[in-house]
Design a protein around this motif. Structure first.
Motif, PDB file in Angstrom:
ATOM      1  N   LEU A 286       0.828  -1.205   0.000  1.00  0.00           N
ATOM      2  CA  LEU A 286       0.000   0.000   0.000  1.00  0.00           C
ATOM      3  C   LEU A 286       0.863   1.255   0.000  1.00  0.00           C
ATOM      4  CD1 LEU A 286      -2.835  -0.879   2.559  1.00  0.00           C
ATOM      5  CD2 LEU A 286      -2.771  -1.252   0.087  1.00  0.00           C
ATOM      6  N   ALA A 287       0.556   2.179  -0.875  1.00  0.00           N
ATOM      7  CA  ALA A 287       1.331   3.418  -0.963  1.00  0.00           C
ATOM      8  C   ALA A 287       1.243   4.220   0.325  1.00  0.00           C
ATOM      9  CB  ALA A 287       0.833   4.257  -2.149  1.00  0.00           C
ATOM     10  N   GLU A 288       0.139   4.069   1.053  1.00  0.00           N
ATOM     11  CA  GLU A 288      -0.067   4.839   2.276  1.00  0.00           C
ATOM     12  C   GLU A 288       0.341   4.073   3.534  1.00  0.00           C
ATOM     13  OE1 GLU A 288      -2.323   3.429   0.271  1.00  0.00           O
ATOM     14  OE2 GLU A 288      -4.346   3.513   1.120  1.00  0.00           O
ATOM     15  N   ALA A 289       1.276   3.128   3.397  1.00  0.00           N
ATOM     16  CA  ALA A 289       1.651   2.281   4.536  1.00  0.00           C
ATOM     17  C   ALA A 289       2.109   3.094   5.747  1.00  0.00           C
ATOM     18  CB  ALA A 289       2.753   1.306   4.125  1.00  0.00           C
ATOM     19  N   GLU A 290       2.896   4.143   5.529  1.00  0.00           N
ATOM     20  CA  GLU A 290       3.369   4.926   6.670  1.00  0.00           C
ATOM     21  C   GLU A 290       2.246   5.760   7.296  1.00  0.00           C
ATOM     22  OE1 GLU A 290       6.270   4.675   8.369  1.00  0.00           O
ATOM     23  OE2 GLU A 290       6.317   2.943   7.050  1.00  0.00           O
ATOM     24  N   ARG A 291       1.269   6.140   6.499  1.00  0.00           N
ATOM     25  CA  ARG A 291       0.114   6.838   7.057  1.00  0.00           C
ATOM     26  C   ARG A 291      -0.721   5.875   7.904  1.00  0.00           C
ATOM     27  NH1 ARG A 291       0.967  12.064   6.947  1.00  0.00           N
ATOM     28  NH2 ARG A 291      -1.193  12.687   6.570  1.00  0.00           N
ATOM     29  N   VAL A 292      -0.770   4.617   7.500  1.00  0.00           N
ATOM     30  CA  VAL A 292      -1.454   3.604   8.301  1.00  0.00           C
ATOM     31  C   VAL A 292      -0.741   3.443   9.643  1.00  0.00           C
ATOM     32  CG1 VAL A 292      -2.083   1.159   8.453  1.00  0.00           C
ATOM     33  CG2 VAL A 292      -2.351   2.385   6.281  1.00  0.00           C
ATOM     34  N   PRO A 329     -14.000   6.213  18.809  1.00  0.00           N
ATOM     35  CA  PRO A 329     -13.545   6.446  17.424  1.00  0.00           C
ATOM     36  C   PRO A 329     -14.029   7.784  16.872  1.00  0.00           C
ATOM     37  CG  PRO A 329     -14.489   4.242  17.672  1.00  0.00           C
ATOM     38  CD  PRO A 329     -14.849   5.014  18.891  1.00  0.00           C
ATOM     39  N   TYR A 330     -15.243   8.175  17.270  1.00  0.00           N
ATOM     40  CA  TYR A 330     -15.747   9.489  16.847  1.00  0.00           C
ATOM     41  C   TYR A 330     -14.879  10.597  17.405  1.00  0.00           C
ATOM     42  CZ  TYR A 330     -18.481  13.760  17.288  1.00  0.00           C
ATOM     43  OH  TYR A 330     -18.882  15.074  17.276  1.00  0.00           O
ATOM     44  N   PHE A 331     -14.536  10.515  18.688  1.00  0.00           N
ATOM     45  CA  PHE A 331     -13.669  11.529  19.291  1.00  0.00           C
ATOM     46  C   PHE A 331     -12.313  11.565  18.590  1.00  0.00           C
ATOM     47  CE2 PHE A 331     -15.968  10.934  23.602  1.00  0.00           C
ATOM     48  CZ  PHE A 331     -16.875  11.935  23.288  1.00  0.00           C
ATOM     49  N   THR A 332     -11.785  10.387  18.283  1.00  0.00           N
ATOM     50  CA  THR A 332     -10.493  10.318  17.588  1.00  0.00           C
ATOM     51  C   THR A 332     -10.548  11.064  16.268  1.00  0.00           C
ATOM     52  OG1 THR A 332      -9.853   8.191  18.572  1.00  0.00           O
ATOM     53  CG2 THR A 332      -8.849   8.767  16.469  1.00  0.00           C
ATOM     54  N   GLU A 333     -11.554  10.759  15.479  1.00  0.00           N
ATOM     55  CA  GLU A 333     -11.674  11.387  14.160  1.00  0.00           C
ATOM     56  C   GLU A 333     -11.871  12.896  14.293  1.00  0.00           C
ATOM     57  OE1 GLU A 333     -14.167  10.785   9.973  1.00  0.00           O
ATOM     58  OE2 GLU A 333     -14.550   9.474  11.693  1.00  0.00           O
ATOM     59  N   ARG A 334     -12.643  13.296  15.275  1.00  0.00           N
ATOM     60  CA  ARG A 334     -12.910  14.717  15.491  1.00  0.00           C
ATOM     61  C   ARG A 334     -11.628  15.476  15.824  1.00  0.00           C
ATOM     62  NH1 ARG A 334     -16.148  16.757  20.785  1.00  0.00           N
ATOM     63  NH2 ARG A 334     -16.268  18.987  20.342  1.00  0.00           N
ATOM     64  N   VAL A 335     -10.772  14.896  16.662  1.00  0.00           N
ATOM     65  CA  VAL A 335      -9.512  15.539  17.027  1.00  0.00           C
ATOM     66  C   VAL A 335      -8.579  15.618  15.826  1.00  0.00           C
ATOM     67  CG1 VAL A 335      -7.390  15.242  18.362  1.00  0.00           C
ATOM     68  CG2 VAL A 335      -9.602  14.970  19.477  1.00  0.00           C
ATOM     69  N   LEU A 336      -8.402  14.505  15.133  1.00  0.00           N
ATOM     70  CA  LEU A 336      -7.427  14.460  14.033  1.00  0.00           C
ATOM     71  C   LEU A 336      -7.876  15.298  12.836  1.00  0.00           C
ATOM     72  CD1 LEU A 336      -6.423  10.680  14.117  1.00  0.00           C
ATOM     73  CD2 LEU A 336      -5.175  12.642  15.038  1.00  0.00           C
ATOM     74  N   ALA A 337      -9.173  15.404  12.639  1.00  0.00           N
ATOM     75  CA  ALA A 337      -9.676  16.193  11.512  1.00  0.00           C
ATOM     76  C   ALA A 337      -9.356  17.670  11.674  1.00  0.00           C
ATOM     77  CB  ALA A 337     -11.185  16.000  11.363  1.00  0.00           C
ATOM     78  N   ARG A 338      -8.951  18.072  12.885  1.00  0.00           N
ATOM     79  CA  ARG A 338      -8.591  19.472  13.151  1.00  0.00           C
ATOM     80  C   ARG A 338      -7.303  19.856  12.437  1.00  0.00           C
ATOM     81  NH1 ARG A 338      -9.234  23.948  13.558  1.00  0.00           N
ATOM     82  NH2 ARG A 338      -9.669  25.307  15.330  1.00  0.00           N
ATOM     83  N   VAL A 339      -6.508  18.849  12.029  1.00  0.00           N
ATOM     84  CA  VAL A 339      -5.225  19.103  11.378  1.00  0.00           C
ATOM     85  C   VAL A 339      -5.343  18.750   9.892  1.00  0.00           C
ATOM     86  CG1 VAL A 339      -2.744  18.646  11.442  1.00  0.00           C
ATOM     87  CG2 VAL A 339      -4.110  18.369  13.517  1.00  0.00           C
ATOM     88  N   PRO A 340      -5.329  19.750   8.988  1.00  0.00           N
ATOM     89  CA  PRO A 340      -5.475  19.447   7.563  1.00  0.00           C
ATOM     90  C   PRO A 340      -4.486  18.405   7.059  1.00  0.00           C
ATOM     91  CG  PRO A 340      -5.636  21.808   7.932  1.00  0.00           C
ATOM     92  CD  PRO A 340      -5.242  21.196   9.246  1.00  0.00           C
ATOM     93  N   ALA A 341      -3.267  18.421   7.583  1.00  0.00           N
ATOM     94  CA  ALA A 341      -2.243  17.465   7.134  1.00  0.00           C
ATOM     95  C   ALA A 341      -2.556  16.042   7.567  1.00  0.00           C
ATOM     96  CB  ALA A 341      -0.878  17.885   7.671  1.00  0.00           C
ATOM     97  N   LEU A 342      -3.518  15.857   8.482  1.00  0.00           N
ATOM     98  CA  LEU A 342      -3.861  14.518   8.966  1.00  0.00           C
ATOM     99  C   LEU A 342      -5.268  14.100   8.546  1.00  0.00           C
ATOM    100  CD1 LEU A 342      -2.432  14.600  12.616  1.00  0.00           C
ATOM    101  CD2 LEU A 342      -1.361  13.645  10.562  1.00  0.00           C
ATOM    102  N   GLU A 343      -5.792  14.726   7.509  1.00  0.00           N
ATOM    103  CA  GLU A 343      -7.158  14.420   7.080  1.00  0.00           C
ATOM    104  C   GLU A 343      -7.335  12.947   6.747  1.00  0.00           C
ATOM    105  OE1 GLU A 343     -10.417  15.840   3.686  1.00  0.00           O
ATOM    106  OE2 GLU A 343      -8.421  16.747   3.763  1.00  0.00           O
ATOM    107  N   ASP A 344      -6.372  12.360   6.013  1.00  0.00           N
ATOM    108  CA  ASP A 344      -6.484  10.943   5.660  1.00  0.00           C
ATOM    109  C   ASP A 344      -6.296  10.052   6.880  1.00  0.00           C
ATOM    110  OD1 ASP A 344      -3.803  11.829   5.812  1.00  0.00           O
ATOM    111  OD2 ASP A 344      -3.086  10.197   4.532  1.00  0.00           O
ATOM    112  N   VAL A 345      -5.405  10.451   7.788  1.00  0.00           N
ATOM    113  CA  VAL A 345      -5.185   9.695   9.019  1.00  0.00           C
ATOM    114  C   VAL A 345      -6.443   9.726   9.881  1.00  0.00           C
ATOM    115  CG1 VAL A 345      -3.854   9.629  11.165  1.00  0.00           C
ATOM    116  CG2 VAL A 345      -2.693  10.041   8.999  1.00  0.00           C
ATOM    117  N   ALA A 346      -7.115  10.870   9.923  1.00  0.00           N
ATOM    118  CA  ALA A 346      -8.354  10.991  10.694  1.00  0.00           C
ATOM    119  C   ALA A 346      -9.394   9.994  10.207  1.00  0.00           C
ATOM    120  CB  ALA A 346      -8.892  12.417  10.594  1.00  0.00           C
TER     121      ALA A 346
END
Length: 504
Positions: A286-292, A329-346
Motif C-alpha cells: 500500500l502506498a499509504e503504509a506509513e500513514r497507516v 472512534p468518533y472523538f479520535t476522528e474529530r480531534v485528528l480532523a482538526r489538522v489538515p495534514a492529517l485528514e487521511d489519518v483521521a
C-alpha cells in the motif's frame, strides 16, 4: 514538512478531552498566552516558549487517570474541577469539587468528600502529572525551557503547589501560561467577567501578581468568532518550528502512549497496533503504509474523553457505559480532523472499529465504504486486543487470536487479505520486541512491569515473595535507573522501549 504548532495544536484536542475542556481550549490558551507575552514585552523566543507551554498545559493529564478513576470513580471531572477550584479557599473548593465529581462518577457526595479529605495533602498526583508532561515534552523536542515549564506545571506562586518552590523560581513562560490558562478556563466556564475576577483573585497565590496585573479582558477578544488554530499560527514568531514526514510517527507515538496511560490494561496498545498495521500495509504494497502506521499510533486518541473507570472496569459494562466507550472512534476522528495534514489519518483512525458486514461503529460502514488501509488497521487492532486481554477478558494465545480473526473473516466482519497480512507480520513484530534496556536486570524489568500495572509496594512484594520494604527499594532503584519519579512516567518509559508487557 509540517508546522509543529499546527500539528500539536490539533493533537492537543486529545488533552482537551482528557481534562474535560471544550475542544480548542488549549489553542485558546496558546493565543492568550502569546498576546500576554507580547503585552509585557517578551522576546520572540519567550513568546514561542509561552505558546508551547500554554498549548500543552494538560500534556500530563492522563498521568493519574487510573488512580483518579479508582479513587473517585471518574478521572476527567477530577482534572477539570481541580483547576476550577481555588486551593486558597478550601471551603469554596470543596463545595465545587465534591458535588461535581460525585455527579460525574455517580457516587454519593459523602463518599467523594471522604476521599477528597484523605487525598487533599497528597502531592503524588501533581508530581506524576509534571513527570509525564516533562518526559513527553522532551520526546517532542520542545526545547529546555518548555520541558522545564511542563515539568513544573502544578507549581504555584506561593510555593504550595508541586514542586514546592514559588515566585521567580518558576520559569517566566510558565507563569505567563498560568495567567493565560486561568483566564481562558473561567472565560469558557462562566464568562469573560468571571475570567478577570478569577485572575485578580488568584494573584499572589497561584499566579504571579505582576503578570496577573498585566492581564486585561481585551486579550480574550475574538476567541469565539475566529479559528483558534489559525490565530495561533499567525502569532507564532519566526522562524516557525517544523516537523519532517519521517519525524511524524515519533510525534504520533508520543500522543498514543499518553492516551494509553488511561488504564494499565492499555499500556503499549497503540504502539503495537501501529507496528502491526504499518508492517501489514507494507507487505500489501500500500502506498499509504506509513500513514497507516501513524493512524495506528493515533487510533485510540478518543479514549482520553472516556472515563478510565470504563476502561478499567472488571465487570460487564452497562448499556450507558458501552455507549460511552463506543464514542471513542468518533472523538479520535474529530480531534485528528482538526489538522489538515492529517485528514487521511483521521478517516483511517476513525474507522478502526468498522466492519465489512456493517456491524461495527461509529458509523456502521460496510465493505465497499472501507478502503483496504482501514481494513488492515481494523484487523491489527482486533488481533492486538485479543492477545492483550483486558479487565473483562483473558488474553488469548497468538494461535487463538489468529483463529478468532479467521472466524471473523468467514462471518464477513473482517477482510481476508487484511487479516492474512496482519498474521503474516505478527511473528516479526514479536521477535523485534525489546527484552531489556538501559542495563535493567531481569528482576528490575519484572519490577518495572509490575509497578506500571498500578500495584502497590506491598502487592509487588507479595507477588515476588519479598518484603514491602525490599519491594519499595527495588521500585526506587528502577525509578532512578530510568530517570522517572512516578508510576505513570515509568509506564511511559516502558511503552517507549517496548517493555510494557512480556512478549507473547
Amino acid at each position: 514538512m509540517f508546522r509543529l504548532l499546527g500539528l500539536l495544536g490539533g493533537l492537543s484536542g486529545a488533552m482537551d478531552l482528557g481534562s474535560g475542556a471544550g475542544l480548542d481550549e488549549s489553542l485558546k490558551r496558546c493565543v492568550v498566552g502569546a498576546r500576554l507575552a507580547r503585552a509585557i514585552g517578551a522576546t520572540d523566543a519567550e513568546v514561542r516558549d509561552v505558546m508551547y507551554t500554554s498549548l500543552l498545559e494538560h500534556l500530563g493529564c492522563t498521568a493519574v487517570s487510573y488512580e483518579s478513576g479508582q479513587l473517585f470513580g471518574d478521572d476527567i471531572s477530577v482534572v477539570r474541577l481541580s483547576f476550577l477550584m481555588d486551593p486558597s479557599r478550601p471551603g469554596v473548593a470543596m463545595r465545587t469539587f465534591v458535588p461535581g465529581v460525585a455527579a460525574a462518577a455517580g457516587r454519593s457526595r459523602a463518599a467523594t468528600l471522604l476521599t477528597a479529605l484523605r487525598t487533599v495533602r497528597d502531592s503524588a498526583g501533581m508530581e506524576a502529572t509534571c513527570d509525564v508532561g516533562e518526559r513527553a515534552a522532551r520526546r517532542l523536542g520542545l526545547g529546555d525551557t518548555v520541558v522545564a515549564s511542563l515539568g513544573q506545571m502544578t507549581a504555584m506562586w506561593n510555593g504550595k503547589g508541586w514542586p514546592r518552590h514559588g515566585g521567580s523560581a518558576i520559569p517566566r513562560p510558565l507563569r505567563v501560561a498560568h495567567v493565560a490558562g486561568a483566564a481562558v478556563l473561567f472565560a469558557e466556564h462562566t464568562g469573560i467577567a468571571s475570567a478577570a475576577e478569577e485572575v485578580s483573585r488568584r494573584a499572589g497565590t497561584w499566579l504571579d501578581p505582576e503578570l496577573a496585573g498585566a492581564f486585561s479582558v481585551g486579550l480574550l477578544d475574538g476567541l469565539e468568532e475566529a479559528d483558534a488554530l489559525e490565530l495561533s499560527l499567525e502569532l507564532e514568531p519566526d522562524p516557525v518550528l517544523l516537523v519532517s514526514a519521517t519525524q511524524l510517527p515519533d510525534v504520533a507515538a508520543t500522543f498514543g502512549d499518553l492516551v494509553d496511560l488511561k488504564s494499565p490494561s492499555l499500556h503499549g496498545h497503540s504502539r503495537a497496533v501501529a507496528g502491526l498495521a504499518g508492517d501489514a500495509a507494507t507487505v500489501l504494497g500500500l502506498a499509504e503504509a506509513e500513514r497507516v502506521r501513524v493512524a495506528g499510533h493515533l487510533h485510540d486518541l478518543g479514549r482520553a474523553g472516556v472515563s478510565s473507570r470504563i476502561w478499567s472496569k472488571p465487570s460487564a459494562l452497562t448499556r450507558s457505559e458501552r455507549d460511552q466507550a463506543r464514542l471513542h472512534p468518533y472523538f479520535t476522528e474529530r480531534v485528528l480532523a482538526r489538522v489538515p495534514a492529517l485528514e487521511d489519518v483521521a478517516r483511517l483512525a476513525g474507522q478502526h472499529h468498522e466492519r465489512c458486514d456493517g456491524s461495527g461503529y461509529h458509523r456502521g460502514l460496510r465493505g465497499p465504504d472501507l478502503p483496504l488501509a482501514s481494513r488492515v488497521l481494523a484487523a491489527a487492532d482486533r488481533y492486538q486486543r485479543d492477545v492483550e486481554g483486558g479487565p473483562r477478558r483473558a488474553p488469548l494465545s497468538a494461535r487463538e487470536a489468529a483463529s478468532g480473526l479467521a472466524s471473523a473473516v468467514r462471518g464477513g466482519a473482517l477482510d481476508r487479505e487484511a487479516v492474512d497480512a496482519v498474521l503474516h507480520v505478527t511473528g516479526d513484530v514479536a521477535r523485534r520486541r525489546s527484552h531489556a534496556v538501559g542495563g535493567l536486570t531481569d528482576r528490575q524489568l519484572e519490577v518495572l512491569r509490575l509497578v506500571t500495572t498500578g500495584l502497590s509496594n506491598r502487592q509487588i512484594g507479595a507477588r515476588l515473595g519479598i518484603s514491602t520494604r525490599t519491594a519499595e527499594h527495588h521500585v526506587q532503584d528502577v525509578y532512578e535507573r530510568i530517570g522517572v519519579r512516578s508510576r505513570a512516567a515509568a509506564a511511559l518509559f516502558a511503552m517507549e522501549h517496548g517493555l510494557a508487557r512480556p512478549p507473547a
